[in-house]
Design an enzyme around this catalytic site. Sequence first.
Site, PDB file in Angstrom:
ATOM      1  N   ASN A  34      18.352  -5.791 -29.289  1.00  0.00           N
ATOM      2  CA  ASN A  34      19.298  -6.775 -29.819  1.00  0.00           C
ATOM      3  C   ASN A  34      19.300  -7.992 -28.889  1.00  0.00           C
ATOM      4  OD1 ASN A  34      21.420  -8.222 -30.872  1.00  0.00           O
ATOM      5  ND2 ASN A  34      22.992  -6.702 -30.394  1.00  0.00           N
TER       6      ASN A  34
ATOM      7  N   LYS B 187      20.816 -10.729 -29.323  1.00  0.00           N
ATOM      8  CA  LYS B 187      22.119 -11.409 -29.387  1.00  0.00           C
ATOM      9  C   LYS B 187      21.921 -12.925 -29.529  1.00  0.00           C
ATOM     10  CE  LYS B 187      24.248  -7.545 -27.060  1.00  0.00           C
ATOM     11  NZ  LYS B 187      25.279  -7.060 -26.120  1.00  0.00           N
TER      12      LYS B 187
ATOM     13  N   HIS C 214      28.611  -4.170 -34.883  1.00  0.00           N
ATOM     14  CA  HIS C 214      28.484  -4.261 -33.424  1.00  0.00           C
ATOM     15  C   HIS C 214      29.849  -4.537 -32.816  1.00  0.00           C
ATOM     16  CE1 HIS C 214      27.247  -5.573 -29.435  1.00  0.00           C
ATOM     17  NE2 HIS C 214      26.094  -4.977 -29.677  1.00  0.00           N
TER      18      HIS C 214
ATOM     19  N   GLU D 182      30.846  -6.339 -30.496  1.00  0.00           N
ATOM     20  CA  GLU D 182      31.187  -7.741 -30.229  1.00  0.00           C
ATOM     21  C   GLU D 182      31.775  -8.395 -31.473  1.00  0.00           C
ATOM     22  OE1 GLU D 182      27.732  -7.954 -26.845  1.00  0.00           O
ATOM     23  OE2 GLU D 182      27.361  -8.948 -28.767  1.00  0.00           O
TER      24      GLU D 182
ATOM     25  N   GLU E 271      27.644   3.008 -29.106  1.00  0.00           N
ATOM     26  CA  GLU E 271      27.689   2.048 -28.015  1.00  0.00           C
ATOM     27  C   GLU E 271      29.093   1.998 -27.420  1.00  0.00           C
ATOM     28  OE1 GLU E 271      24.454  -1.220 -28.343  1.00  0.00           O
ATOM     29  OE2 GLU E 271      26.075  -1.730 -29.696  1.00  0.00           O
TER      30      GLU E 271
ATOM     31  N   GLY F  43      26.763  -4.553 -21.419  1.00  0.00           N
ATOM     32  CA  GLY F  43      26.659  -5.739 -20.581  1.00  0.00           C
ATOM     33  C   GLY F  43      27.417  -5.656 -19.277  1.00  0.00           C
TER      34      GLY F  43
ATOM     35  N   SER G  92      23.988  -0.858 -21.573  1.00  0.00           N
ATOM     36  CA  SER G  92      23.347  -1.017 -20.263  1.00  0.00           C
ATOM     37  C   SER G  92      22.164  -0.070 -20.060  1.00  0.00           C
ATOM     38  CB  SER G  92      24.384  -0.855 -19.142  1.00  0.00           C
ATOM     39  OG  SER G  92      25.377  -1.865 -19.228  1.00  0.00           O
TER      40      SER G  92
END
Length: 254
Positions: A10, A12, A96, A98, A166, A172, A212
């Site tokens: 991904n 992003k 996702h 985010e 996730e 991150g 990560s």
Amino acid sequence: MGRKFFVGGNWKCNGTIEEVKKIVKLLNQSQLPPPGVVEVVVSPPYVFLPLVQSELRPEIQVAAQNCWVKKGGAYTGEISAEMLANLGIPWVILGHSERRALLNETNEFVGDKVAYALAQGLKVIACVGETLEQRESGSTLEVVAAQTKAIAERVTDWTNIVVAYEPVWAIGTGKVATPAQAQEVHLELRKWLAANTSPEVAESTRIIYGGSVNGANCKELGGQPDVDGFLVGGASLKPEFIDIIKAAEVKKSA
């Protein structure tokens, strides 16, 4: 027999034309396990999808990072599943964390998007995962089950769904779920699918880990019995993405 290892990258909201071409060149020149061992999908920003798809070696597929919940129309800034299908983009990432956090996408909204994308012929990487607060309060499995339930209520055929677990606290941050933590959630997700869809769906659906993942931890994570691959963020923009793809070999020799 077993589930084919799956590695998604991904990208992003990153990249210029030059940077994207550099990543594509790296992927094209690398020695990767054969397609029978691992399925590889990369997800560039929308504006680079045609470029990446036209220049990338054919055995690596391309995914969009999102799509709209219904047919196109007066939805400024959105991209419809029909448009992706028309471009020949086979995959899309939905749900996702985010987007859930920054754009307040609810479980139900994500479930609707998954169902609609599938109906338009797309394959879906459906993301689930808990926040640090939820993990510390002991509600990880409850949260992940609720997110998965919103998809299961709207979908009958899981053939074209890959579930990406996730943990939000690991995305991150450099923090990684230990192999045991990842395996525990993946196993519980599989049990949930067995009880709420069918044992066949639970056995065949790939559940991949994201958060990560890097060249140093991928082999141990990938060696867990219920971890079927990875959805990789930052590391998918770097040469170590090749090492992560090669972690698929741990399953071949298992």
